[in-house]
Design an enzyme around this catalytic site. Structure first.
Site, PDB file in Angstrom:
ATOM      1  N   ARG A   1      51.616  27.755  36.031  1.00  0.00           N
ATOM      2  CA  ARG A   1      50.256  28.243  36.433  1.00  0.00           C
ATOM      3  C   ARG A   1      49.571  28.713  35.541  1.00  0.00           C
ATOM      4  O   ARG A   1      47.773  28.171  35.536  1.00  0.00           O
ATOM      5  CB  ARG A   1      50.274  29.507  37.120  1.00  0.00           C
TER       6      ARG A   1
ATOM      7  N   LEU B   1      44.917  36.070  42.968  1.00  0.00           N
ATOM      8  CA  LEU B   1      45.908  35.277  41.500  1.00  0.00           C
ATOM      9  C   LEU B   1      48.052  35.426  42.564  1.00  0.00           C
ATOM     10  O   LEU B   1      48.235  36.226  42.716  1.00  0.00           O
ATOM     11  CB  LEU B   1      45.627  36.216  40.847  1.00  0.00           C
TER      12      LEU B   1
ATOM     13  N   GLU C   1      44.134  42.265  46.480  1.00  0.00           N
ATOM     14  CA  GLU C   1      44.876  42.789  45.749  1.00  0.00           C
ATOM     15  C   GLU C   1      44.203  43.841  44.555  1.00  0.00           C
ATOM     16  O   GLU C   1      43.316  44.345  44.650  1.00  0.00           O
ATOM     17  CB  GLU C   1      45.497  41.384  44.387  1.00  0.00           C
TER      18      GLU C   1
ATOM     19  N   TYR D   1      45.170  32.828  30.638  1.00  0.00           N
ATOM     20  CA  TYR D   1      45.684  33.286  29.332  1.00  0.00           C
ATOM     21  C   TYR D   1      46.873  33.606  30.684  1.00  0.00           C
ATOM     22  O   TYR D   1      47.070  33.214  31.424  1.00  0.00           O
ATOM     23  CB  TYR D   1      45.499  34.721  29.104  1.00  0.00           C
TER      24      TYR D   1
ATOM     25  N   LYS E   1      43.717  32.622  36.077  1.00  0.00           N
ATOM     26  CA  LYS E   1      44.007  33.332  35.245  1.00  0.00           C
ATOM     27  C   LYS E   1      43.251  33.042  34.376  1.00  0.00           C
ATOM     28  O   LYS E   1      43.681  32.462  33.147  1.00  0.00           O
ATOM     29  CB  LYS E   1      45.989  33.420  35.149  1.00  0.00           C
TER      30      LYS E   1
HETATM   31  N1  PDD Z   1      49.016  40.385  35.177  1.00  0.00           N
HETATM   32  N2  PDD Z   1      46.777  39.985  40.034  1.00  0.00           N
HETATM   33  C1  PDD Z   1      46.102  39.933  38.813  1.00  0.00           C
HETATM   34  C2  PDD Z   1      44.023  40.008  39.630  1.00  0.00           C
HETATM   35  C3  PDD Z   1      46.212  40.006  37.917  1.00  0.00           C
HETATM   36  O1  PDD Z   1      46.651  40.209  36.682  1.00  0.00           O
HETATM   37  C4  PDD Z   1      48.844  40.433  37.367  1.00  0.00           C
HETATM   38  C5  PDD Z   1      48.756  39.960  35.928  1.00  0.00           C
HETATM   39  C6  PDD Z   1      48.765  39.670  39.204  1.00  0.00           C
HETATM   40  C7  PDD Z   1      50.992  39.594  39.061  1.00  0.00           C
HETATM   41  O2  PDD Z   1      51.060  38.397  38.354  1.00  0.00           O
HETATM   42  P1  PDD Z   1      52.338  38.679  38.023  1.00  0.00           P
HETATM   43  O3  PDD Z   1      53.534  39.274  39.168  1.00  0.00           O
HETATM   44  O4  PDD Z   1      53.003  37.041  37.779  1.00  0.00           O
HETATM   45  O5  PDD Z   1      52.665  39.447  36.401  1.00  0.00           O
HETATM   46  C8  PDD Z   1      48.197  39.644  40.340  1.00  0.00           C
HETATM   47  C9  PDD Z   1      48.858  40.623  34.066  1.00  0.00           C
HETATM   48  C10 PDD Z   1      50.391  41.451  34.400  1.00  0.00           C
HETATM   49  C11 PDD Z   1      48.275  40.698  33.317  1.00  0.00           C
HETATM   50  O6  PDD Z   1      46.862  40.828  33.208  1.00  0.00           O
HETATM   51  O7  PDD Z   1      48.208  41.524  32.151  1.00  0.00           O
END
Ligand code: PDD
Length: 291
Positions: A56, A209, A185, A37, A153
């Site tokens: 990504r 991630l 994280e 996703y 992801k």
């Molecule tokens: N999540 N780490 C994890 C485990 C995440 O699920 C996310 C984002 C991030 C930050 O990534 P980004 O800056 O690209 O949003 C880091 C999304 C928002 C979600 O699962 O809804």
């Protein structure tokens, strides 16, 4: 349409109302969590860093040996149409691809004749209220129980779900994941710390991630000569940090002011986080909203 999901949604080549969008219960996303996703923020109807999000998505698909059902241009067109038809100027676009539905259950990949399932929808992008930002949020630490390809992801998010729920059950906003004494994280965010004026970010490895917001923050720090170190953060350093921030496409930058019930620094959002939030807002308003 619900208050959260705009009509139409995209499913397998068609745009249709959410209420009419159905998939097989044999879909491997449902049976195995076998899918990927993306979450793309949209400001003033402009998708932010869509190329990076689609790259990504491709990297994750490559990582799990799944063909991308759409070209980058076709994804762009899907996202554009969702943005145009949704009622909000600021949105969050969700994309999901699964390995499709075979006519039987077998862990190994289905035959190539089984088409993947591709789904996408728009939601309103709700940013953190100023009152919450002014106070910061509480977080907990939990052991990182995820697998060892956290750079992908994927929709198999059970360990993240359980960690985040543990936080919510304790009235906290996020769970920080500790593996082998290192903070990797958050359950759904990247984490930064500040110590003695230096912004410290964990490195991109297979155990984290690679956040798109993370990249923006490193770029902003560099552009503004903010002292920066990209290196592992120990649990001990985390607890002794002057500031801790969580970042994501939907949360942007949010100060964590208590950890496991103890204050971070003086227990209030610190000046470095405030400054980065301001740089981020300026960047958003001058670059992201203008394309
Ligand atoms: N999540 N780490 C994890 C485990 C995440 O699920 C996310 C984002 C991030 C930050 O990534 P980004 O800056 O690209 O949003 C880091 C999304 C928002 C979600 O699962 O809804």
């Amino acid at each position: 349409m619900t208050a959260y999901v705009a009509d139409p949604v995209y499913l397998n080549g068609r745009f249709l109302p959410l209420a009419e969008a159905g998939i097989s219960p044999l879909d491997r996303g449902f049976l195995y969590g076998d899918g990927v996703y993306e979450v793309i923020p949209v400001y003033s109807r402009r998708a932010f860093r869509i190329d990076e999000h689609l790259q990504r998505l491709q990297a994750t698909l490559d990582g799990i040996q799944m063909a991308n059902p759409l070209s980058a241009e076709a994804w762009q067109a899907v996202v554009l149409k969702l943005i145009e038809t949704a009622p909000w100027d600021d949105q969050s676009i969700y994309l999901q691809v699964t390995r499709g539905a075979d006519d039987k259950r077998d862990h190994a990949f289905p035959p190539a004749s089984v088409p993947p399932t591709a789904f996408a929808f728009s939601s309103p992008l709700v940013t953190t209220p100023a009152a919450v930002r002014a106070k910061g949020v509480a977080a907990i630490t939990v052991p990182d129980l995820r697998w060892s390809r956290c750079d992908l992801k994927v929709v198999s998010l059970l360990a993240n779900v359980l960690a985040r729920q543990q936080a919510v059950a304790q009235g906290c906003a996020e769970a920080l994941l500790i593996r082998d004494g290192l903070m990797k994280e958050g359950a759904a965010s990247n984490i930064f710390i500040v110590k003695d004026g230096v912004l410290i970010a964990p490195p991109k490895t297979h155990l984290m991630l690679p956040g798109i917001t993370y990249d923006v923050i490193l770029e902003l720090a560099t552009a503004h000569q903010q002292p920066l170190a990209v290196r592992e953060i120990t649990e001990t350093e985390l607890r002794a940090a002057d500031e801790v921030w969580m970042t994501s496409s939907t949360k942007e930058i949010l100060a964590i002011t208590t950890l496991d019930g103890n204050p971070i620094g003086n227990g209030r959002p610190g000046p470095y986080g405030e400054q980065m939030w301001q740089w981020y807002q300026d960047f958003k308003n001058t670059v992201m909203r203008k394309g």
